[in-house]
Enzyme design. Structure first.
Site, PDB file in Angstrom:
ATOM      1  N   GLU A 170      -8.822  11.537  -4.606  1.00 46.64           N
ATOM      2  CA  GLU A 170      -7.803  10.537  -4.956  1.00 46.64           C
ATOM      3  C   GLU A 170      -8.099  10.042  -6.360  1.00 46.64           C
ATOM      4  OE1 GLU A 170      -4.876   8.981  -3.859  1.00 46.64           O
ATOM      5  OE2 GLU A 170      -5.180   8.097  -5.846  1.00 46.64           O
ATOM      6  N   ARG A 420      21.898   4.680  -0.194  1.00 48.67           N
ATOM      7  CA  ARG A 420      21.253   4.074  -1.350  1.00 48.67           C
ATOM      8  C   ARG A 420      21.923   4.496  -2.665  1.00 48.67           C
ATOM      9  NH1 ARG A 420      14.861   4.401   0.429  1.00 48.67           N
ATOM     10  NH2 ARG A 420      14.990   2.613   1.799  1.00 48.67           N
TER      11      ARG A 420
END
Ligand code: ADP
Length: 593
Positions: A170, A420
């Protein structure tokens, strides 16, 4: 600009801070007094108390002893910042993105203690701590996952459950990616359940709305997998210890009340659950601040990655299988502009809800293996961004059924239960591309309740991010819109709720009238939210190359992939997507020896 904001924040925090006290006094070396110092400062949610020990002119230890910051989201600020201060013996420490307020508060608390001990704060701030460059190293694993967001950690945990040794890299100092910032809505239909019956929902309707809501541009095979496995994803999370609220609700652009909401705030419940699994199991680890730079590819077969570690050291990870789960590219303006065709302009003027790590690295990595890309031009905007930051925070809507949007004239302009893309396109036609979301006290009986982003309404009002009026006229005055228009907008909405008229914008989603004062409003703008396109995958989450062949030992899951949501993603489908396809990638990668 950011620096300025940080300084300003520091000043604001100083006003609210309650000083520093020394618990035990001791010897003094060179004007610096030994001892244990404590300080209490205002954090993001509440006060944070810190303890700093000073010995022989050195910062011996620093730790947070009490706080109520949002779990997981603030972990870096609470744990890593004090550790870095001790490690580097300096205050030249960067705040942690996504936890800036908590980081700044922790740094200020430590500074208070060190001031009391007699350190020169200017010197400590000027001294860039010397972090020793760590050795280059090589790691071998069965499954390597790039990205510790929702898709990556679902894949990692699943692969480990299937018996594989798993390493996750990460690049940010914390897990969570965009997933942890999400409102937490996860669409899934538990067919035959009381909830599904109550809302007249079915997996077939979920399929239809997802596929048609994306203008039939998604791959129907992948859409089937998404909707068929969404509820088992929730069951899997529950088995891992995650809790969900009993009923479902309609999330912005979700079209139907099928979103399950975690008990923990925003997306933190997912990461509490994954962290708990990772820390209690063998053969699974997450390397933070470790960025995947390139894929190792030999004879067309993916064999691992080269990553850069926290101190710039090279980490070679040999892996039988690699899973790319790096999220989307909403924060990469260049990439956004290169691929966008749906919107007029997605340059710097349009902000994003995303975390800073959403830069499309997985696209670049996939291209190294000749991966095919699908739907890159489909970029989703929300009509609900914070006007200053573009983030979702400060959004006061609780459920689609119970709020309306008005423009700066106080007039409604769109079906607020629509897709949306439809709502955002309509918003862009309004003055300044700004809307007011209007709710009433049914949602916030006292104002002390939190919104979907764990913020107290009363705090938002204090900060000038939400407005209150005992009557609609008072609210209109507070937000400077025409009171007659606002009253008319609410009246006609209420008539529609009572079934007296058809909604003029074709709205169908309704629950109760907006009629209980005080009334509340918050200003919102268009913001880049999700990139629907990405790496092409098949039903096994294997990455497909430009010739239509599977790239051996390379998988992808989550926002980095394309071909599921088509041109427009339904609200609540991202969390379903990342868990469902994360698990598929993890399972198949573990089995591919
Ligand atoms: P998803 O919803 O698909 O899981 P997220 O945005 O939640 O996506 O998570 C993606 C994660 O991948 C983020 O935490 C991000 O910082 C991380 N990431 C992105 N690029 C890289 C990279 N090159 N190396 C390591 N991690 C990365």
């Amino acid at each position: 600009m950011k620096k300025f904001a940080t300084v300003l924040l520091g000043v604001m925090l100083i006003i609210g801070f309650s000083g520093c006290s020394q618990k035990e006094s001791g010897e003094s070396t060179g004007g610096i007094k030994n001892g244990t110092y404590t300080s209490t400062v205002k954090g993001n949610n509440a006060e944070i108390t810190l303890e700093v020990q000073v010995k022989d002119s050195k910062i011996e230890s620093a730790k947070v002893t009490n706080h109520s910051e949002t779990p997981v989201l603030s972990d870096g600020a609470i744990n890593d910042i004090p550790a870095q201060v001790v490690e580097t013996q300096s205050l030249a420490i960067d705040t942690i993105s996504g936890a800036t307020v908590s980081s700044t508060a922790v740094l200020l608390g430590i500074e208070n203690c060190l001031t009391e001990a007699g350190f020169s704060i200017d010197d400590l701030k000027a001294k860039k701590g010397e972090i020793k460059k760590e050795e280059d190293k090589t790691i071998d694993t069965d499954v390597l996952v790039i990205g510790a967001g929702g898709a990556g950690l679902s894949a990692a945990v699943t692969a480990n459950q299937e018996g594989a040794k798993v390493v996750v890299v990460e690049k940010m100092p914390k897990v969570g990616g965009n997933t942890i910032l999400a409102g937490g809505a996860l669409n899934a239909v538990d067919e035959g359940s009381e909830t599904a019956k109550k809302h007249k929902d079915s997996v077939e309707l979920h399929f239809k709305q997802t596929y048609e809501g994306g203008n039939k541009k998604g791959d129907p095979k992948l859409v089937r997998i998404l909707v068929n496995n969404a509820y088992s994803a929730i069951k899997w999370l529950k088995d891992l210890g995650m809790e969900f609220k009993p009923d479902t609700f309609t999330v912005l652009g979700g079209l139907w009340p099928r979103a399950h909401k975690p008990v923990e705030p925003v997306g933190t419940g997912f990461f509490k659950t994954f962290n708990n699994y990772i820390t209690t199991h063998e053969n699974i680890e997450v390397l933070l601040e470790t960025k995947a730079e390139e894929l190792i590819i030999t004879d067309g077969v993916v064999k691992g990655i080269i990553a850069s570690g926290k101190t710039g050291n090279k980490i070679t990870i040999n892996a039988k299988n690699v899973i790319i789960a790096t999220g989307g590219f909403s924060k990469n303006i260049e990439m956004r502009q290169k691929y966008n065709t749906l919107w007029e302009n997605l340059g710097e003027n349009i902000k994003s809800t995303n975390h800073p790590g959403a830069t499309g690295d997985g696209i670049t990595l996939g291209l190294q293996a000749n991966a095919d890309l699908v739907g890159m031009e489909y970029i989703q905007l929300l009509p609900m961004g914070d006007p200053k930051t573009g983030s979702l925070s400060g959004n006061i809507e609780m459920a689609v059924e119970n709020r309306i949007f008005v423009n700066k004239e106080g007039k409604r302009f769109v079906d607020e239960g629509a897709r949306r893309d439809v709502m955002t396109a309509a918003l862009m036609q309004q003055q300044d591309s700004q809307l007011w979301v209007i709710v009433d006290s049914h949602d916030y009986p006292t104002g002390e309740e939190v919104n979907n982003f764990n913020e107290k309404l009363n705090d938002l009002i204090k900060e000038g991010r939400a407005f209150k009026g005992d009557s609609l006229n008072d609210l209109a005055k507070a937000i400077n819109v025409n009171p007659e228009n606002l009253n008319k907008a609410v009246e006609s909405f209420n008539k529609f709720v009572r079934g007296e008229i058809k909604d003029e914008f074709g709205r169908t989603l309704k629950d109760r009238e907006i009629n209980k004062g005080p009334f509340y409003a918050a200003l919102r703008v268009p913001t880049v939210h999700h990139t629907m396109g990405g790496l092409k995958i098949n039903e096994n989450a294997e990455v497909i190359d430009k010739n239509g062949n599977v790239i051996n030992h390379l998988y992808a899951a989550g926002e980095v992939t394309g071909g599921i949501h088509g041109e427009n993603r339904l609200g609540g489908n991202a969390l379903a997507d990342i868990i469902v396809f994360g698990r598929i990638a993890g399972k198949n990668a573990a089995a591919n020896k």
